[in-house]
Scaffold this motif. Structure first.
Motif, PDB file in Angstrom:
ATOM      1  N   HIS A  42      89.109  -9.439  14.676  1.00 24.85           N
ATOM      2  CA  HIS A  42      90.138 -10.510  15.428  1.00 24.85           C
ATOM      3  C   HIS A  42      89.742 -11.089  16.790  1.00 24.85           C
ATOM      4  N   ALA A  43      89.212  -9.817  16.865  1.00 20.02           N
ATOM      5  CA  ALA A  43      88.336  -9.940  18.742  1.00 20.02           C
ATOM      6  C   ALA A  43      87.235 -10.732  19.079  1.00 20.02           C
ATOM      7  N   ILE A  44      86.333 -10.781  17.550  1.00 13.73           N
ATOM      8  CA  ILE A  44      85.762 -11.043  17.956  1.00 13.73           C
ATOM      9  C   ILE A  44      84.807 -12.610  17.728  1.00 13.73           C
ATOM     10  N   ALA A  45      86.337 -13.632  16.815  1.00 11.03           N
ATOM     11  CA  ALA A  45      86.801 -14.438  16.528  1.00 11.03           C
ATOM     12  C   ALA A  45      87.246 -15.199  17.423  1.00 11.03           C
ATOM     13  N   ALA A  46      87.997 -14.457  18.612  1.00 15.05           N
ATOM     14  CA  ALA A  46      88.698 -14.734  19.567  1.00 15.05           C
ATOM     15  C   ALA A  46      87.787 -14.930  20.873  1.00 15.05           C
ATOM     16  N   ALA A  47      86.731 -14.330  20.590  1.00 14.67           N
ATOM     17  CA  ALA A  47      85.373 -14.168  21.459  1.00 14.67           C
ATOM     18  C   ALA A  47      84.824 -15.359  21.196  1.00 14.67           C
ATOM     19  N   LEU A  48      84.465 -15.670  20.406  1.00 15.70           N
ATOM     20  CA  LEU A  48      83.481 -16.736  19.732  1.00 15.70           C
ATOM     21  C   LEU A  48      84.357 -17.869  19.951  1.00 15.70           C
ATOM     22  N   ALA A  49      86.043 -18.163  19.520  1.00 18.73           N
ATOM     23  CA  ALA A  49      86.197 -19.401  20.250  1.00 18.73           C
ATOM     24  C   ALA A  49      86.288 -19.337  21.742  1.00 18.73           C
ATOM     25  N   ARG A  50      86.397 -18.529  22.400  1.00 14.97           N
ATOM     26  CA  ARG A  50      86.034 -18.738  24.048  1.00 14.97           C
ATOM     27  C   ARG A  50      85.004 -19.816  24.312  1.00 14.97           C
ATOM     28  N   LEU A  51      84.140 -19.727  23.474  1.00 19.52           N
ATOM     29  CA  LEU A  51      82.647 -19.778  24.097  1.00 19.52           C
ATOM     30  C   LEU A  51      82.493 -20.949  23.231  1.00 19.52           C
ATOM     31  N   GLY A  52      83.420 -21.441  22.655  1.00 21.72           N
ATOM     32  CA  GLY A  52      83.208 -23.078  21.938  1.00 21.72           C
ATOM     33  C   GLY A  52      83.485 -23.309  21.217  1.00 21.72           C
ATOM     34  N   ALA A  53      82.889 -22.285  19.983  1.00 18.15           N
ATOM     35  CA  ALA A  53      83.031 -21.932  18.245  1.00 18.15           C
ATOM     36  C   ALA A  53      84.099 -22.947  17.669  1.00 18.15           C
ATOM     37  N   SER A  54      83.768 -23.165  16.490  1.00 20.17           N
ATOM     38  CA  SER A  54      84.681 -23.909  15.498  1.00 20.17           C
ATOM     39  C   SER A  54      84.944 -22.571  14.999  1.00 20.17           C
ATOM     40  N   VAL A  55      85.862 -22.260  14.652  1.00 21.67           N
ATOM     41  CA  VAL A  55      85.964 -20.371  14.494  1.00 21.67           C
ATOM     42  C   VAL A  55      87.388 -20.505  13.062  1.00 21.67           C
ATOM     43  N   HIS A  56      86.214 -20.773  11.894  1.00 26.31           N
ATOM     44  CA  HIS A  56      87.289 -20.543  10.885  1.00 26.31           C
ATOM     45  C   HIS A  56      87.574 -19.372   9.867  1.00 26.31           C
ATOM     46  N   LEU A  57      88.174 -18.371  10.432  1.00 25.14           N
ATOM     47  CA  LEU A  57      88.653 -16.954   9.909  1.00 25.14           C
ATOM     48  C   LEU A  57      89.454 -17.208   8.708  1.00 25.14           C
ATOM     49  N   VAL A  58      89.594 -15.935   7.834  1.00 25.83           N
ATOM     50  CA  VAL A  58      89.669 -15.886   6.548  1.00 25.83           C
ATOM     51  C   VAL A  58      90.301 -14.214   6.517  1.00 25.83           C
ATOM     52  N   SER A  59      91.509 -13.561   7.147  1.00 30.09           N
ATOM     53  CA  SER A  59      91.911 -12.862   7.249  1.00 30.09           C
ATOM     54  C   SER A  59      93.256 -12.264   6.173  1.00 30.09           C
ATOM     55  N   GLY A  60      92.446 -10.881   5.332  1.00 31.17           N
ATOM     56  CA  GLY A  60      93.033 -10.167   5.224  1.00 31.17           C
ATOM     57  C   GLY A  60      94.953  -9.684   5.804  1.00 31.17           C
ATOM     58  N   PRO A  61      95.942  -9.162   4.978  1.00 30.20           N
ATOM     59  CA  PRO A  61      97.680  -9.338   5.837  1.00 30.20           C
ATOM     60  C   PRO A  61      97.188  -8.116   6.618  1.00 30.20           C
ATOM     61  N   VAL A  62      97.331  -7.850   8.040  1.00 32.27           N
ATOM     62  CA  VAL A  62      97.585  -7.448   9.338  1.00 32.27           C
ATOM     63  C   VAL A  62      98.456  -7.187  10.478  1.00 32.27           C
ATOM     64  N   ASN A  63      98.719  -6.593  11.109  1.00 33.33           N
ATOM     65  CA  ASN A  63      99.857  -6.481  12.084  1.00 33.33           C
ATOM     66  C   ASN A  63      99.729  -6.968  13.454  1.00 33.33           C
ATOM     67  N   ILE A  64      98.571  -7.807  13.063  1.00 35.03           N
ATOM     68  CA  ILE A  64      98.501  -8.467  14.910  1.00 35.03           C
ATOM     69  C   ILE A  64      98.403 -10.294  14.587  1.00 35.03           C
ATOM     70  N   PRO A  65      98.520 -10.414  16.106  1.00 28.31           N
ATOM     71  CA  PRO A  65      98.792 -11.886  15.991  1.00 28.31           C
ATOM     72  C   PRO A  65      97.397 -12.778  15.618  1.00 28.31           C
ATOM     73  N   ASP A  66      97.251 -14.081  14.903  1.00 27.11           N
ATOM     74  CA  ASP A  66      96.237 -15.097  14.916  1.00 27.11           C
ATOM     75  C   ASP A  66      95.438 -15.379  16.358  1.00 27.11           C
ATOM     76  N   PRO A  67      94.147 -15.041  16.071  1.00 38.22           N
ATOM     77  CA  PRO A  67      93.948 -14.671  17.289  1.00 38.22           C
ATOM     78  C   PRO A  67      93.643 -16.614  17.714  1.00 38.22           C
ATOM     79  N   GLU A  68      93.654 -16.487  19.619  1.00 40.41           N
ATOM     80  CA  GLU A  68      94.344 -17.741  20.260  1.00 40.41           C
ATOM     81  C   GLU A  68      92.779 -18.548  19.744  1.00 40.41           C
ATOM     82  N   GLY A  69      93.026 -20.109  19.598  1.00 48.89           N
ATOM     83  CA  GLY A  69      91.878 -21.299  19.482  1.00 48.89           C
ATOM     84  C   GLY A  69      90.657 -20.866  17.779  1.00 48.89           C
ATOM     85  N   VAL A  70      91.412 -20.272  17.215  1.00 50.51           N
ATOM     86  CA  VAL A  70      90.983 -20.170  15.690  1.00 50.51           C
ATOM     87  C   VAL A  70      91.957 -20.744  14.674  1.00 50.51           C
ATOM     88  N   HIS A  71      90.698 -20.768  13.793  1.00 54.13           N
ATOM     89  CA  HIS A  71      91.891 -21.557  12.028  1.00 54.13           C
ATOM     90  C   HIS A  71      91.746 -20.519  11.057  1.00 54.13           C
TER      91      HIS A  71
END
Ligand code: CTP
Ligand code: CA
Length: 222
Positions: A42-71
């Protein structure tokens, strides 16, 4: 706030990612899982989104929020994760961080499995799950950059290099999970590629994410 265009070097690039564990059902109330928290992916997805990428993250069941700016696409099982990733190709890069369950039960019971007096404990019969990273690495729609992770408890380098070859990846981020990495906030990784090995010092998972996102950006813009 307005950011200078240079601060978003990945604008226009599409990146498909996986993160978190998968859950494999045994019956309607029980499942097989693992200790992945999803923090690193999730941290990598957020970091890539901050660099402007359109990030599509397929996530399994986790207890943390969706990363900001990520689909984010939420799934439970390895097969659902695999199908979602296939739908997201083509892409400019793939970063597969999920701790995908290697096996699922051969048959999922429709009803809760009950104890029966005098009978022995049930035996779970298992079958192998699809290898999502290998599928992407060998796909006709293979992204130009394919990054995998390797969680190892021993022979880290040797095992990770074998995974690089077998799965058709460009880089493997290898980490030794014999300590308290899974679920923890720190990570110590090595990046293996066909060009050699980069050893990174121990740092937070957020710092690993930041640095990896920058390395991905440099490669996609080269
Ligand atoms: N991976 C995947 N699909 C699987 C298994 C693994 O996409 N069914 C990906 C992981 O997301 C990771 C990489 O492959 O990027 C390596 O995962 P790992 O569990 O370390 O490797 P395995 O090939 O499953 O080998 P093993 O668990 O036996 O070490
Ligand atoms: Ca595995």
């Amino acid at each position: 706030a307005l950011l200078a265009p240079k601060a978003r070097p990945l604008a226009g690039k599409t990146i498909v990612m996986t993160s978190g564990p998968t859950h494999e059902p045994i019956d309607p109330v029980r499942y097989i899982a693992n200790r992945s928290s999803g923090k690193q992916g999730h941290a990598i997805a957020a970091a890539l989104a901050r660099l402007g990428a359109s990030v599509h993250l397929v996530s399994g069941p986790v207890n943390i929020p969706d990363p900001e700016g990520v689909h984010v696409i939420h799934v439970e099982t390895a097969r659902e994760m695999n199908a979602a990733v296939e739908q997201l190709l083509p892409a400019d890069a793939a970063v597969m961080v999920a701790a995908v369950a290697d096996w699922r039960t051969a048959n999922t019971a429709d009803q809760k499995i009950k104890k029966k007096p005098g009978e022995s404990a049930p035996t779970l019969s298992m079958v192998e799950n699809p290898d999502i990273l290998a599928g992407v690495g060998h796909s006709p729609k293979r992204p130009g950059l394919v990054v995998g992770f390797a969680a190892e408890t021993e022979n880290v380098q040797e095992n990770a290099l074998r995974k690089l070859e077998r799965k058709g990846a460009d880089w493997i981020v290898a980490n030794d999970v014999s300590g308290d990495v899974m679920g923890g906030d720190n990570n110590r990784v090595r990046i293996l590629s066909r060009d050699g090995i980069e050893e990174w010092p121990q740092m937070s998972k957020d710092q690993v994410a930041e640095r990896l996102a920058e390395k991905i950006a440099a490669r996609l813009l080269a």
